[in-house]
Design a protein around this motif. Structure first.
Motif, mmCIF file in Angstrom:
data_model
loop_
_atom_site.group_PDB
_atom_site.id
_atom_site.type_symbol
_atom_site.label_atom_id
_atom_site.label_comp_id
_atom_site.label_asym_id
_atom_site.label_seq_id
_atom_site.Cartn_x
_atom_site.Cartn_y
_atom_site.Cartn_z
ATOM 1 N N GLY A 1 2.031 9.243 -6.245
ATOM 2 C CA GLY A 1 2.608 10.584 -5.907
ATOM 3 C C GLY A 1 1.808 10.894 -4.842
ATOM 4 N N ASP A 2 1.058 10.222 -4.154
ATOM 5 C CA ASP A 2 0.287 10.397 -2.927
ATOM 6 C C ASP A 2 1.409 10.328 -1.627
ATOM 7 O OD1 ASP A 2 -1.452 10.760 -1.022
ATOM 8 O OD2 ASP A 2 -2.513 8.819 -1.114
ATOM 9 N N PHE A 3 2.096 11.187 -1.445
ATOM 10 C CA PHE A 3 3.116 11.345 -0.238
ATOM 11 C C PHE A 3 3.451 13.040 -0.332
ATOM 12 C CE2 PHE A 3 5.667 10.588 -4.193
ATOM 13 C CZ PHE A 3 6.770 11.456 -3.897
ATOM 14 N N ILE A 4 3.935 13.209 0.943
ATOM 15 C CA ILE A 4 4.629 14.562 1.316
ATOM 16 C C ILE A 4 6.237 14.475 0.594
ATOM 17 C CG2 ILE A 4 5.172 16.139 3.149
ATOM 18 C CD1 ILE A 4 3.074 15.029 4.651
ATOM 19 N N ALA A 5 6.511 15.362 -0.167
ATOM 20 C CA ALA A 5 7.687 15.526 -0.968
ATOM 21 C C ALA A 5 8.741 16.085 0.107
ATOM 22 C CB ALA A 5 7.805 15.932 -2.205
ATOM 23 N N ASP A 6 9.106 15.680 1.368
ATOM 24 C CA ASP A 6 9.800 16.289 1.937
ATOM 25 C C ASP A 6 11.427 15.899 2.150
ATOM 26 O OD1 ASP A 6 9.990 13.630 2.903
ATOM 27 O OD2 ASP A 6 9.150 14.049 5.233
ATOM 28 N N TYR A 7 11.977 15.341 1.155
ATOM 29 C CA TYR A 7 13.263 15.056 0.976
ATOM 30 C C TYR A 7 14.142 16.107 0.693
ATOM 31 C CZ TYR A 7 17.649 13.048 -0.936
ATOM 32 O OH TYR A 7 18.885 12.791 -1.152
ATOM 33 N N ARG B 1 0.827 -1.154 -0.154
ATOM 34 C CA ARG B 1 -0.001 -0.121 0.063
ATOM 35 C C ARG B 1 1.083 1.536 0.127
ATOM 36 N NH1 ARG B 1 -2.927 -1.526 3.825
ATOM 37 N NH2 ARG B 1 -2.429 -0.161 5.690
ATOM 38 N N MET B 2 2.153 1.278 0.635
ATOM 39 C CA MET B 2 2.761 2.494 0.773
ATOM 40 C C MET B 2 3.556 2.565 -0.554
ATOM 41 S SD MET B 2 4.405 1.935 4.639
ATOM 42 C CE MET B 2 5.255 3.425 4.661
ATOM 43 N N LEU B 3 3.987 1.509 -1.148
ATOM 44 C CA LEU B 3 4.465 1.575 -2.494
ATOM 45 C C LEU B 3 3.728 2.274 -3.504
ATOM 46 C CD1 LEU B 3 6.533 -1.612 -2.764
ATOM 47 C CD2 LEU B 3 7.702 0.836 -2.634
ATOM 48 N N GLY B 4 2.382 1.913 -3.472
ATOM 49 C CA GLY B 4 1.111 2.006 -4.291
ATOM 50 C C GLY B 4 1.177 3.690 -4.357
ATOM 51 N N GLN B 5 0.956 4.012 -2.953
ATOM 52 C CA GLN B 5 0.972 5.601 -2.595
ATOM 53 C C GLN B 5 2.106 6.366 -3.058
ATOM 54 O OE1 GLN B 5 0.489 5.364 1.578
ATOM 55 N NE2 GLN B 5 -1.835 5.838 1.471
#
Length: 279
Positions: free
Chosen positions: A29-35, A21-25
């Protein structure tokens, strides 16, 4: 698991539903781009605010955990997944000082596994591991079928290295007065991490690991060559104990196991696929 591999699904470890599920998100693009590529990692715990230091100590230990249900070895295996083992997040529950553990019988089942997977007494966690654990650490190697891949399958190379860059190779790479071809050749060479155990039988090797694990090399991050298109800015290099110990171990030579062959990274198919194979 089995070697050679058994033709059954349980032979292989699958990703969990949570991981999928996390890989699918991430893929959608369903994540906070905080890198932040310029972020500087903490170098010592004193750099953190005091209030954050306890959690960082927990994180420092947890980030090295492998997090899967391996059979007994140099890890604590599947009981660590059981909520009944804990009194708080990441904190094992403790049995009373005068508690006497009952006999659970010869086999754990769905009816009796909660007992040994509840509060723990002295030695309760380490009993799930190989006895002694050093034999498993010396046994879990890589590349059972070298025609397929010189490294895969492997177990946990981040914890127990398989092939390492030696100090001699590192020094050759860093010597900029040496011809580039020789330095590239040195950079591509990897030696067997278990070679201090002796060029002897497997049984004697694992006994050597039990008797003196201090003979094994530690992998350290060293400075590489900044701005080089041929070599990375940092390199991971084996640091061996003082010479008398390693010289004594290397002097044993009753037959050379296949595991002691050096490996040349430049000959592997995967390395040739990389856009920058030298790095």
């Amino acid at each position: 698991m089995a070697v050679p591999a058994a033709d059954v699904p349980h032979q292989n470890v699958a990703l969990s539903n949570l991981q999928l599920r996390m890989l699918g998100q991430w893929a959608s693009g369903d994540f906070i781009a905080d890198y932040d590529p310029a972020a500087r990692p903490w170098r010592c715990i004193e750099e953190l605010p005091i209030a954050d230091q306890p959690d960082m100590l927990t994180r420092a230990a947890m980030e090295f955990c492998l997090a899967d249900a391996f059979h007994p070895g140099c890890e604590m295996t599947w009981p660590m997944r059981q909520a009944t083992l804990y009194m708080a997040p990441f904190r094992l529950a403790h049995q009373a000082k005068d508690w006497i553990e009952p006999d659970y019988g010869g086999m754990l089942t769905a009816d009796n596994f909660v007992g040994p997977c509840s509060a723990q007494g002295p030695g309760g966690v380490s009993r799930w591991m190989a006895v002694p654990w050093q034999t498993d650490t010396a046994s879990c190697r890589s590349a059972y079928d070298k025609s397929y891949d010189p490294y895969v399958p492997t177990f946990w190379p981040a914890r127990v290295p398989n092939q390492v860059m030696t100090q001699r190779s590192y020094e050759a790479v860093m010597n900029e007065s040496t011809p580039l071809a020789e330095r590239l050749s040195a950079f591509a060479k990897r030696a067997s991490w278990i070679r201090p155990l002796g060029k002897i039988s497997y049984q004697d090797q694992i006994n050597n690991m039990i008797n003196d694990i201090a003979q094994m090399g530690i992998v350290e991050v060293r400075e590489g060559l900044t701005g080089s298109s041929d070599f990375p800015a940092t390199m991971e290099v084996e640091q061996l104990p003082p010479a008398p110990i390693t010289e004594l171990m290397f002097a044993v030579s009753a037959g050379v196991p296949e595991d002691f062959e050096d490996i040349d990274l430049s000959t592997t198919e995967k390395a040739r696929h990389l856009s920058h194979p030298r790095n």
